[in-house]
Design an enzyme around this catalytic site. Structure first.
Site, short mmCIF file in Angstrom:
data_model
loop_
_atom_site.label_atom_id
_atom_site.label_comp_id
_atom_site.label_asym_id
_atom_site.label_seq_id
_atom_site.Cartn_x
_atom_site.Cartn_y
_atom_site.Cartn_z
CB ILE A 156 -29.49 54.17 21.30
CG1 ILE A 156 -31.02 54.17 21.28
CG2 ILE A 156 -28.95 54.84 20.03
CD1 ILE A 156 -31.65 55.54 21.38
N GLY A 199 -34.34 60.36 14.03
CA GLY A 199 -33.71 59.10 14.43
C GLY A 199 -34.63 57.90 14.36
CG HIS A 257 -35.15 65.01 16.88
ND1 HIS A 257 -35.21 65.70 18.06
CD2 HIS A 257 -35.01 63.70 17.23
CE1 HIS A 257 -35.13 64.86 19.08
NE2 HIS A 257 -35.01 63.63 18.60
CB SER A 301 -28.02 62.44 22.58
OG SER A 301 -27.12 63.52 22.40
NE ARG A 302 -34.48 64.95 23.49
CZ ARG A 302 -34.92 63.83 22.93
NH1 ARG A 302 -34.22 63.27 21.96
NH2 ARG A 302 -36.04 63.26 23.35
CD GLU A 325 -34.44 69.04 17.50
OE1 GLU A 325 -35.61 68.60 17.63
OE2 GLU A 325 -33.44 68.33 17.72
#
Length: 632
Positions: free
Chosen positions: A467, A599, A597, A548-549, A578
Site C-alpha cells: 500500500i 479504505g 474505515h 493503517s489502524r 470505531e
C-alpha cells in the site's frame, strides 16, 4: 504565492518606472471580500504604489493619470469602458489565474492596454483540486465524514461503498496545460484516459500519459466513468454539457467541473442527478458563485458448487445488517457453501458445531476466541476480509490447527487511493469548502480562504509495503518529494522508480515532511507509534494521514497537538474505537477529516475479496495449498 509572483513579474516587465518612484498600481481593496491578501501586501509594496478603488474614486482626476497598471484579484476591480477611459496612462492589466472570461479582451485592446495572466502558477494546484474532487466523489468522502462525526452515529453501514478509481476510465474535456497535468496524475492511479480537445496533442504526449483522443465529445461521454471539464469559457463552451450530453453519460458516471460554472447547464445537471441519469457530480465552480441559498444543487445528495455432494458449512456473523455478508454476495456464496449465521449456530450448537469447517470473517466478525474454537472440532480455516489481521490471535488459531487467510493484494490499490484522497482533501480543505459552499448563511467566498500546495511538497510514508508503495507511485505524479521509513529498505530500483529516499530514523522523516502518511501494520511495535514526542517533531504546517489502524496513533496526544497547532491538520480513515464516542474531541475539530474505515470500500474490490476468500476456503477444505495464507 506563485500566482502573486507571476503576476508581479508581468507588471514589472510592462511598466516604465520613473527614477525613484514606484509605479502606481490599482487594486480593488486590501483584505475584505475581494481584496488582496494582507500577507501579500508587503511583497507588492516593495514593487508598486498601491491604490485601492476607494482611493481612486475619491480622487479620480489626480490619480487617474498616475495609474499604469491594474492588479485583478478574484475578478476585481471590474474592468469596463468607463474605467479604461479614466486611466489614460494604463499599460497593463495583470489577472490572477488563467481564466479570462470576465474580461472584454477586444475592449481592453482597443485602449492599447496589454493583458497578462498566470496560467503556469495555477496549473498544478488546479489539477490537484480536480483529482481531489474525483477521489472524494468516488469514495463519498464528504458524505462519510459527516456520517463519522454525526452525534447520532452508532455504527457505519457495512454497505456504504464507493466507486473504484483504479482501472476506471477518465474522460478529460479540454487537454490544455491543466488537463494534461490531470492526465499525468490519473495515469498514476492506473486510470484509462480519454480526451477531447480542439486540437489533438502530439503522439508522444499522448503516449506519455496513455491518453486516447476522441474527436467527438459524444464518444468520450459514452465511455467515461468520470468526466472532467477543463475548458476555457467561450461562446462555444457555454453550456457545453447540457441535457443531451448528460443523457449520453453512463448512469454510474461522475461529472467533475474545475473550469467555469457556465460550461454546464445547471438546471439540466440538477435534473440528471435527481433522476439518476448520472451517478454524481463534484463542482469547484458554479454560476453564480456562491449559488443562491435555495433548494437546488445544494440539497441534491447524489454525490454520491460442489455438485453431487453436501456443501461445506461456513460460519458467518450475519446476513445483511450491521456486520453481515452483503445481500448481493449471497447468490455467489450459496452456490458453494451452506451459510450458518452466529444466531443459527448458537441456537443449534450441538448439531452444527461438528458440521462447520470454515469461518468467513467480514468486518472483523464473528469474533474468534478460545471458546468458539473449542466448540468447532472440524474447523479447517478462517478466511478474513482485508489485509489487517490484528483482530485475530494467530498463535491461538495455530494451536487448534486452523489455517488463516486474508486478501492483502486486492485492497492495496483502493486503500492507496483513499490515502491520496484524504491527503488532497485535507490539503485543499475540501470538506470545509463543501460546507461553506452549501451553507444557507454563505453570502460570499472569502478571498483569504486558502489551502496547502501539494505539488512540490514532501510526503513522508511510514510503512513502505504494497500500500505504501502504491501511495508513492501516485504521489510521484503530483511532483511530490517522497521520503519513507520502513523496517527494511526497498531495492534501489524500486526507490528510483518513485523517486523515494529512505529514512533509517523515523525522526528524520517527521522533521522534513509536509504530509506524514501512516501505512504500517498494527503490531506491538507500532502501537502508538505516533505520540506526543513524534507529533512535536513534525512541522507546525504538517498534516497527518492515517490509513493503517487507529491504535498506531496516540489519539489523546493528537487532539492536543491539533488544538495547540503543533501540527496543522489530520485526515483519518481509522480511529480507536470505531466509531469514536460521540463526545470525542476529534469529532468537533474543524482541522480533522474522519471517514469510517473505508479504505477498500468499493463495490468491485469487495466482490474480489469475496472471490479470494472463497478460493482460500475451497483450497483448505480440499487439502490444497492456500492462496494468501497468513502464517503465525
Amino acid at each position: 504565492m506563485a500566482a502573486k509572483i507571476s503576476a508581479t513579474k508581468h507588471l514589472k516587465i510592462n511598466l516604465i518606472m520613473e527614477e525613484g518612484e514606484l509605479p502606481w498600481l490599482l487594486v480593488n481593496e486590501i483584505g475584505g471580500m475581494r481584496g488582496i491578501l494582507h500577507s501579500h501586501v508587503p511583497f507588492l509594496k516593495k514593487h508598486f504604489h498601491l491604490i485601492t478603488m476607494k482611493e481612486f474614486l475619491e480622487n479620480r482626476k489626480d490619480i487617474g493619470k498616475k495609474v499604469q497598471a491594474i492588479y485583478l484579484w478574484w475578478h476585481k476591480p471590474v474592468i469596463n469602458k468607463e474605467l479604461l477611459q479614466s486611466l489614460p496612462n494604463l499599460k497593463v492589466i495583470a489577472n490572477s489565474g488563467v481564466g479570462m472570461d470576465h474580461l472584454d479582451l477586444k475592449l481592453v485592446a482597443s485602449f492599447g492596454v496589454k493583458m497578462a495572466n498566470a496560467p503556469r502558477a495555477v496549473s498544478s494546484s488546479t489539477a490537484d483540486t480536480g483529482m481531489a474532487l474525483l477521489l472524494a466523489s468516488a469514495r463519498r468522502l464528504v458524505e462519510v465524514h459527516n456520517i463519522s462525526i454525526s452525534p447520532s452515529m452508532e455504527y457505519c453501514e457495512a454497505d456504504i461503498l464507493g466507486v473504484k478509481v483504479a482501472g476506471a476510465t477518465l474522460g478529460i474535456v479540454g487537454m490544455g496545460r491543466i488537463g494534461y497535468k490531470i492526465a499525468l496524475r490519473a495515469k498514476a492511479f492506473e486510470m484509462n484516459i480519454l480526451y477531447h480537445n480542439r486540437t489533438r496533442r502530439k503522439v508522444q504526449e499522448e503516449q506519455a500519459v496513455g491518453a486516447t483522443y476522441c474527436k467527438k465529445i459524444d464518444s468520450l461521454l459514452q465511455q467515461a466513468d468520470f468526466v472532467m471539464l477543463v475548458v476555457s469559457l467561450t461562446p462555444q463552451t457555454h453550456k457545453l454539457i447540457g441535457k443531451r450530453e448528460l443523457e449520453l453519460m453512463k448512469p454510474t458516471a461522475t461529472l467533475i467541473n474545475i473550469s467555469r460554472g457556465a460550461v454546464v447547464d445547471q438546471e439540466a445537471l440538477l435534473a440528471a442527478l435527481q433522476s439518476g441519469v448520472i451517478g454524481a457530480a463534484a463542482l469547484d465552480v458554479t454560476s453564480p458563485e456562491p449559488l443562491p441559498r435555495l433548494p437546488s444543487l445544494l440539497v441534491s445528495r447524489e454525490g454520491w458448487g460442489m455438485e453431487g455432494q453436501e456443501l461445506p458449512y461456513v460460519l458467518v456473523d450475519s446476513i445483511g445488517e450491521r456486520f453481515g455478508v452483503y445481500e448481493d454476495h449471497l447468490g455467489f456464496l450459496k452456490k458453494r457453501f451452506h451459510l450458518i449465521t452466529m444466531k443459527e449456530y448458537l441456537e443449534n450448537k450441538t448439531f452444527l458445531s461438528k458440521k462447520i469447517s470454515a469461518i468467513y470473517v467480514w468486518y472483523h466478525r464473528p469474533v474468534i476466541n478460545d471458546e468458539l474454537l473449542q466448540s468447532l472440532p472440524n474447523l479447517k480455516i478462517v478466511a478474513s476480509a482485508g489485509v489487517g489481521i490484528d483482530h485475530l490471535d494467530l498463535k491461538l488459531l495455530s494451536s487448534y490447527g486452523v489455517k488463516v487467510s486474508n486478501t492483502p493484494f486486492v485492497v492495496s490499490t483502493d486503500t492507496a487511493d483513499m490515502g491520496m484522497a484524504l491527503l488532497l482533501a485535507s490539503a485543499r480543505r475540501l470538506v470545509e469548502g463543501h460546507e461553506m459552499a452549501v451553507s444557507p448563511d454563505t453570502e460570499y467566498f472569502p478571498a483569504d480562504w486558502l489551502g496547502v500546495e501539494v505539488s512540490g511538497a514532501t510526503l513522508g510514508i511510514l510503512g513502505m509495503g504494497t500500500i505504501g508503495y502504491k501511495v508513492a507511485e501516485r504521489a510521484k505524479a503530483f511532483e511530490m518529494k517522497i521520503l519513507y521509513h520502513n523496517r527494511n529498505q526497498r531495492k534501489k530500483e524500486e526507490e528510483s522508480a518513485v523517486g523515494a529516499v529512505y529514512c533509517k530514523k523515523i525522526d528524520d522523516l517527521l522533521q522534513q515532511s509536509d504530509f506524514v502518511l501512516l501505512a504500517v501494520t498494527l503490531t506491538p511495535q507500532t502501537h502508538k507509534l505516533i505520540g506526543k514526542r513524534e507529533l512535536e517533531l513534525m512541522k507546525p504546517t504538517a498534516i497527518l494521514i492515517n490509513i493503517s489502524r487507529g491504535l498506531v496513533v496516540d489519539q489523546d496526544a493528537l487532539v492536543e497537538a491539533l488544538q495547540n497547532k503543533v501540527i496543522k491538520a489530520a485526515a483519518l480513515d481509522v480511529t480507536y474505537p470505531e466509531p469514536l464516542p460521540r463526545d470525542h474531541p476529534l469529532l468537533k475539530l474543524k482541522n480533522v477529516i474522519i471517514t469510517p474505515h473505508i479504505g477498500s470500500a468499493t463495490k468491485k474490490t469487495r466482490w474480489v475479496m469475496v472471490e479470494e476468500m472463497t478460493e482460500s476456503i475451497e483450497a483448505a477444505l480440499a487439502g490444497l495449498p492456500i492462496p494468501r495464507e497468513v502464517l503465525p
